[in-house]
Design a protein around this motif. Structure first.
Motif, PDB file in Angstrom:
ATOM      1  N   ASP A 276       0.820  -1.216   0.000  1.00  0.00           N
ATOM      2  CA  ASP A 276       0.000   0.000   0.000  1.00  0.00           C
ATOM      3  C   ASP A 276       0.856   1.269   0.000  1.00  0.00           C
ATOM      4  OD1 ASP A 276      -2.258  -1.549  -0.047  1.00  0.00           O
ATOM      5  OD2 ASP A 276      -2.597  -1.473   2.119  1.00  0.00           O
ATOM      6  N   ALA A 277       2.088   1.197   0.584  1.00  0.00           N
ATOM      7  CA  ALA A 277       2.970   2.366   0.650  1.00  0.00           C
ATOM      8  C   ALA A 277       4.027   2.345  -0.447  1.00  0.00           C
ATOM      9  CB  ALA A 277       3.646   2.433   2.021  1.00  0.00           C
ATOM     10  N   ARG A 278       3.757   1.563  -1.541  1.00  0.00           N
ATOM     11  CA  ARG A 278       4.780   1.412  -2.594  1.00  0.00           C
ATOM     12  C   ARG A 278       5.044   2.724  -3.333  1.00  0.00           C
ATOM     13  NH1 ARG A 278       0.035  -0.764  -4.308  1.00  0.00           N
ATOM     14  NH2 ARG A 278      -0.818  -0.144  -6.355  1.00  0.00           N
ATOM     15  N   ALA A 279       4.104   3.682  -3.279  1.00  0.00           N
ATOM     16  CA  ALA A 279       4.324   4.959  -3.979  1.00  0.00           C
ATOM     17  C   ALA A 279       5.453   5.772  -3.351  1.00  0.00           C
ATOM     18  CB  ALA A 279       3.029   5.781  -3.977  1.00  0.00           C
ATOM     19  N   GLU A 280       5.734   5.524  -2.093  1.00  0.00           N
ATOM     20  CA  GLU A 280       6.778   6.281  -1.390  1.00  0.00           C
ATOM     21  C   GLU A 280       8.140   5.611  -1.495  1.00  0.00           C
ATOM     22  OE1 GLU A 280       5.434   6.614   2.570  1.00  0.00           O
ATOM     23  OE2 GLU A 280       3.550   7.665   2.055  1.00  0.00           O
ATOM     24  N   LEU A 281       8.213   4.448  -2.135  1.00  0.00           N
ATOM     25  CA  LEU A 281       9.468   3.694  -2.200  1.00  0.00           C
ATOM     26  C   LEU A 281      10.263   4.102  -3.427  1.00  0.00           C
ATOM     27  CD1 LEU A 281       8.121   0.112  -1.295  1.00  0.00           C
ATOM     28  CD2 LEU A 281       9.160   1.805   0.248  1.00  0.00           C
ATOM     29  N   ASP A 282      11.595   3.932  -3.298  1.00  0.00           N
ATOM     30  CA  ASP A 282      12.459   4.189  -4.450  1.00  0.00           C
ATOM     31  C   ASP A 282      12.270   3.058  -5.465  1.00  0.00           C
ATOM     32  OD1 ASP A 282      14.683   2.014  -4.002  1.00  0.00           O
ATOM     33  OD2 ASP A 282      14.351   2.989  -2.031  1.00  0.00           O
ATOM     34  N   PRO A 283      12.706   3.205  -6.710  1.00  0.00           N
ATOM     35  CA  PRO A 283      12.446   2.194  -7.753  1.00  0.00           C
ATOM     36  C   PRO A 283      12.906   0.793  -7.374  1.00  0.00           C
ATOM     37  CG  PRO A 283      13.224   4.217  -8.735  1.00  0.00           C
ATOM     38  CD  PRO A 283      13.349   4.410  -7.254  1.00  0.00           C
ATOM     39  N   ALA A 284      14.073   0.636  -6.764  1.00  0.00           N
ATOM     40  CA  ALA A 284      14.555  -0.699  -6.411  1.00  0.00           C
ATOM     41  C   ALA A 284      13.661  -1.330  -5.366  1.00  0.00           C
ATOM     42  CB  ALA A 284      15.998  -0.612  -5.918  1.00  0.00           C
ATOM     43  N   ALA A 285      13.295  -0.596  -4.348  1.00  0.00           N
ATOM     44  CA  ALA A 285      12.416  -1.125  -3.306  1.00  0.00           C
ATOM     45  C   ALA A 285      11.014  -1.379  -3.857  1.00  0.00           C
ATOM     46  CB  ALA A 285      12.360  -0.153  -2.129  1.00  0.00           C
ATOM     47  N   LEU A 286      10.556  -0.546  -4.788  1.00  0.00           N
ATOM     48  CA  LEU A 286       9.241  -0.751  -5.386  1.00  0.00           C
ATOM     49  C   LEU A 286       9.184  -2.080  -6.142  1.00  0.00           C
ATOM     50  CD1 LEU A 286       6.425   0.219  -6.197  1.00  0.00           C
ATOM     51  CD2 LEU A 286       7.495   1.467  -8.099  1.00  0.00           C
TER      52      LEU A 286
END
Length: 563
Positions: free
Chosen positions: A336-346
């Motif tokens: 749900d919080a993937r919008a706040e993650l950097d590309p690698a973490a996403l």
């Protein structure tokens, strides 16, 4: 003495009937053995094979022995009687010639009277029915002017053949010939005609014939043949009965063993064969019982291992539910919080979310398989329209079809396809078939067809992708089987979908069948009874809609090459 061919006794009517009966019986047995439906029965019945073999063998042996015995008795009786009659006729001819030579005659009447007296004395020398018929016939070569009338006693003139007369005309001894005589009632019986030369005073050369009846000998021979035929028939029946008793007594333990083997095959592992005595049959029973005990022990061991395996799968699946639930909660928070993650973490969050979904589906399939294996699966039946169910499944998997670039075509009939089914299980079957077809469609359309009859409802899912070879088709429902392990799966399946679908179809009282052709596609047909617990009957749909192309169409598709 000299004679013609040996005489052959006439067979009586009863003897001919016995011979015809034996010949007819042998012909029927041979026809029976050659019938098209007999070999199967003979293969299945050792008693029938042994009985027929013994009966035919005994019949052939008795026929051969009977014919040899009858011929020997007939020839012996005939030869003995012939020798007696030849001696008797020679003695009577000598006596008659001596009387004729000593009688003083000077006229034709005296010669005629003398010849009649000689014939009368010969016939009166033998009393009863054994007296021969006597004939005095003029020699055709005689030129004397004194001619007397032929003397014939009884109805025997026609029995003297021209061949016998030609032999007697040689005047060099005694000649005989077998003849056939007829009584006043029209019955025929064998006889012997004996001829010799006779010289009458004044009248010259004549022929003297004795015709003897062999009716008594024929009656004795008929009696012997009746006794032989009756004894042979009794012996044949006795051999057949003894063969049946012996074979039946030998096969009783074998039949008992067969019945016990059938009980074992049906699942009764406690079935055993009754062992009596110490002979070969008892040894067979003991060996069979040892084998059955060993099989029971092995099956019990395998059953325990299977139960342990099922319990292990069930326990592991249930135990994995707890950490999976925790991982699912954590994954939902991260996803749900993937919008706040950097590309690698996403990217890592998306992979984690997909694999947890796959892990959850795998656990669900494993739990379902464990329930089916343990026999704890429960069904809830309700009346639904299969067409509505299919439309819902198509809508649920529309995104997958769009992702692959596949069009799903539904061809329902113009009437409802209602049936009493377990909605959850049938929905799972249709979903697994549809997802499998989309996966292997290669972007070609997938067609779903439904239809119904009075007793069954059917659904067919067809794709026009890579297809299946016969080997793949035979194993497509095996657990964890994949025709091409290197093939990339869009949905990340567990390899249990089709296996679970097959079990769901069986639990519902229906069938699930597969068809495939390499390069053309594959079809899966689900057939279910319209009412739970009733006879399903034939499926209202064909397994595939594939039609073999004609030669002209094939050549047009392949550029005119030979098929």
């Amino acid at each position: 003495m000299s004679g013609a061919n040996p005489a052959v006794f006439r067979r009586s009517r009863r003897q001919r009937r016995v011979s015809q009966f034996l010949n007819t019986t042998m012909r029927h047995l041979l026809d029976f053995m050659q019938a098209s439906w007999v070999p199967l029965r003979l293969r299945k019945s050792l008693t029938l094979r042994m009985g027929l073999t013994m009966l035919i063998s005994t019949l052939v042996i008795l026929s051969g022995v009977g014919l040899y015995t009858a011929n020997s008795i007939r020839d012996g009786i005939f030869q003995e009687r012939l020798n007696q009659l030849l001696v008797e006729s020679a003695s009577r001819a000598k006596t008659a010639q001596s009387r004729l030579d000593q009688a003083p005659v000077s006229t034709v009447e005296q010669v005629q009277s003398l010849a009649q007296e000689v014939v009368t004395s010969i016939t009166t020398m033998t009393s009863g029915g054994n007296a021969p018929s006597v004939l005095i016939l003029r020699n055709p070569n005689e030129t004397s002017a004194i001619v007397i009338n032929e003397i014939v006693t009884g109805n025997s003139r026609e029995t003297i053949s021209p061949e016998l007369r030609q032999s007697v005309e040689k005047k060099t001894g005694q000649y005989w010939q077998s003849v056939k005589l007829t009584d006043a009632e029209g019955r025929t019986f064998p006889g012997i005609a004996v001829g010799t030369a006779l010289n009458l005073p004044l009248a010259g050369a004549h022929e003297l014939y004795f015709v003897y009846s062999l009716a008594d000998e024929q009656a004795n021979l008929n009696l012997v043949m009746q006794v032989l035929a009756g004894g042979g028939l009794a012996l044949l029946l006795l051999v057949g009965a003894m063969t049946w008793v012996v074979v039946y007594s030998v096969l009783v333990p074998v039949r008992r063993t067969v019945r016990t083997a059938e009980r074992l095959a049906a699942g009764d592992l406690n079935a055993r064969v009754l062992s009596q005595g110490q002979d070969e049959m008892a040894q067979l029973a003991d060996s069979f019982n040892k084998m059955a005990g060993s099989l029971q022990s092995k099956i019990d061991t395998l059953g325990q291992l299977s139960r342990l395996q099922q319990r292990f799968v069930s326990d592991v699946s249930h135990e994995l539910r707890t950490p999976l639930t925790t991982m699912r909660i954590a994954d939902d928070v991260i996803f749900d919080a993937r919008a706040e993650l950097d590309p690698a973490a996403l990217r890592s969050a998306e992979l984690l979310h997909d694999q947890i979904d796959r892990f959850d589906a795998m656990l669900a399939d494993l739990l379902e398989i464990s329930r089916i294996d343990s026999g704890s699966a429960r069904l809830s039946f309700e009346t639904v329209d299969i067409n509505s169910l299919v439309r819902k499944v198509i809508a649920d998997n529309d995104s997958l079809a769009q992702q692959v670039g596949c069009e799903v075509v539904f061809n329902p009939p113009p009437y409802p396809c209602t049936a009493e089914v377990d909605t959850r299980r049938v929905t799972r079957i249709v979903r697994n078939l549809l997802v499998n077809a989309i996966e292997h469609s290669e972007g070609n359309p997938v067609t779903i067809t439904t239809d119904t009859s009075e007793t069954a409802v059917a659904l067919r899912v067809s794709d026009h992708g890579v297809g299946m070879t016969p080997e793949v088709t035979s194993r497509v429902f095996d657990r964890f089987y994949r025709a091409d392990p290197a093939r990339t799966r869009t949905t990340g399946g567990t390899g249990l979908g089709l296996a679970i679908s097959l079990e769901d179809a069986r639990l519902s009282g229906g069938t699930l069948e597969a068809w495939g052709k390499s390069g053309y596609g594959s079809s899966f047909r689900l057939t279910l009874p319209r009412q739970n617990g009733t006879e399903m009957g034939p499926s209202p749909l064909e397994l595939t809609d594939y039609v073999e192309p004609k030669l002209e169409e094939y050549q047009a598709q392949t550029g005119g090459e030979d098929a």
